[in-house]
Design an enzyme around this catalytic site. Structure first.
Site, mmCIF file in Angstrom:
data_model
loop_
_atom_site.group_PDB
_atom_site.id
_atom_site.type_symbol
_atom_site.label_atom_id
_atom_site.label_comp_id
_atom_site.label_asym_id
_atom_site.label_seq_id
_atom_site.Cartn_x
_atom_site.Cartn_y
_atom_site.Cartn_z
ATOM 1 N N SER A 41 -0.056 2.271 1.208
ATOM 2 C CA SER A 41 1.021 1.625 0.443
ATOM 3 C C SER A 41 2.376 2.291 0.587
ATOM 4 C CB SER A 41 0.635 1.549 -1.035
ATOM 5 O OG SER A 41 -0.342 0.556 -1.236
ATOM 6 N N LYS A 54 5.094 0.116 1.733
ATOM 7 C CA LYS A 54 5.865 -0.718 0.807
ATOM 8 C C LYS A 54 7.314 -0.234 0.686
ATOM 9 C CE LYS A 54 2.061 -2.431 -2.138
ATOM 10 N NZ LYS A 54 0.828 -1.820 -1.630
ATOM 11 N N SER A 96 1.676 -0.610 -7.405
ATOM 12 C CA SER A 96 1.395 -0.834 -5.994
ATOM 13 C C SER A 96 0.689 -2.172 -5.797
ATOM 14 C CB SER A 96 0.542 0.307 -5.420
ATOM 15 O OG SER A 96 0.712 0.425 -4.022
#
Length: 298
Positions: free
Chosen positions: A100, A103, A158
């Site tokens: 993640s 991101k 997340s």
């Protein structure tokens, strides 16, 4: 050279491969409080930029600097967020699954295109395709959210569900991945290959400690990004009832679950998948100086 936000000034693909946009600089005796890195500095001698492409740990400490701690991570990097100088790195350009932390690139790409206050009613098809085991914030089809709500779901929880909806608003999943790839190249982050914008394990999707440091530094210069990534707790709209609390999964920021809050922590993004292991892009500010750190698979 230092962290930059464009590759246009570099002459050729060969130059890009040899140089990148980070330079290895001497480590000061203290990596804690320091002077403001923004004022111009006198030029200092540095090793060839290609040093960051070599295997192993690369650092040029001052004689009175403490020894580097032993780290189990497969790759890591510490840089001055103000000047862009790399203080130390280990396998900085090694391609690894980012989980993640990708991101950060998603936010850099999509944040400027979607005003925070715009309301959006989620359609069922926008939540299709979320990978098994994904982290979720609880986005529900038929519920209306502000774009800012969805970003808090991305940065704090997340939430891959929030990423799916924001990507749909940005032209779709594949289009968003393509734009993220373009953004990475524009930032000079050449180790990154984007296939799943939420960072979900996908064969061939990789980034590096170097590239993630570039994304982290660029993000901290965006006021919206910096505000979201530094938020410890927030309320998220409930599917059919009152809003509920969400907490940032970065325990260095929140001090949750037995992890002491790191003094000066200001975000940025952590992650975990089976293939990536734990991943982290973090930043801390002390005494007017900000450092950005990336850690992949400790």
């Amino acid at each position: 050279m230092k962290i930059g936000f464009t590759a246009r000034a570099l002459v050729s693909a060969c130059a890009l491969g040899a140089a990148g946009l980070l330079a290895l600089a001497p480590v000061s005796a203290s990596a804690h409080p320091g002077h403001d890195p923004d004022p111009p500095r006198a030029p200092r001698a540095t090793p060839p930029p290609a040093l960051l492409y070599r295997s192993g740990t690369q650092v040029r400490p001052h004689a009175d600097a403490p020894a580097l701690p032993r780290l189990s991570a497969r790759s890591w990097l510490v840089a001055d967020a103000g000047s862009g100088e790399v203080l130390a790195a280990h396998e900085a350009h090694r391609p690894l699954p980012p989980a993640s932390t990708l991101k950060t690139l998603f936010a850099l790409t999509v944040l400027p295109t979607l005003p925070a206050g715009v309301p959006h009613t989620v359609r069922p098809e926008e939540l299709a395709g979320i990978g098994p085991g994904s982290s979720l914030v609880g986005v529900a089809a038929g519920r209306t959210y502000r774009v800012a709500d969805l970003w808090r779901g991305v940065f704090l929880s997340s939430g891959n569900d929030a990423v799916r909806v924001l990507a749909a608003l940005n032209g779709g999943w594949r289009a968003t991945a393509a734009r993220m790839q373009e953004k990475a190249r524009a930032l000079g982050a050449l180790d990154t290959r984007v296939l799943s914008p939420d960072g979900y394990d996908t064969p061939g999707q990789v980034s590096s400690a170097y590239d993630l440091a570039v994304f982290g530094r660029a993000g901290l210069r965006n006021a919206d990004f910096a505000r979201y990534c530094g938020t410890a707790e927030a309320l998220f709209p409930g599917a059919g009832g009152p809003p509920y609390g969400i907490r940032n999964t970065n325990r260095l920021l929140t001090g949750a679950d037995g992890v002491a809050r790191y003094p000066g922590a200001i975000g940025v993004k952590n992650g975990y998948t089976t293939e990536a292991g734990n991943t982290l892009v973090a930043a801390a500010r002390r005494g007017g100086r900000t450092l950005v750190v990336t850690v992949l698979n400790p």
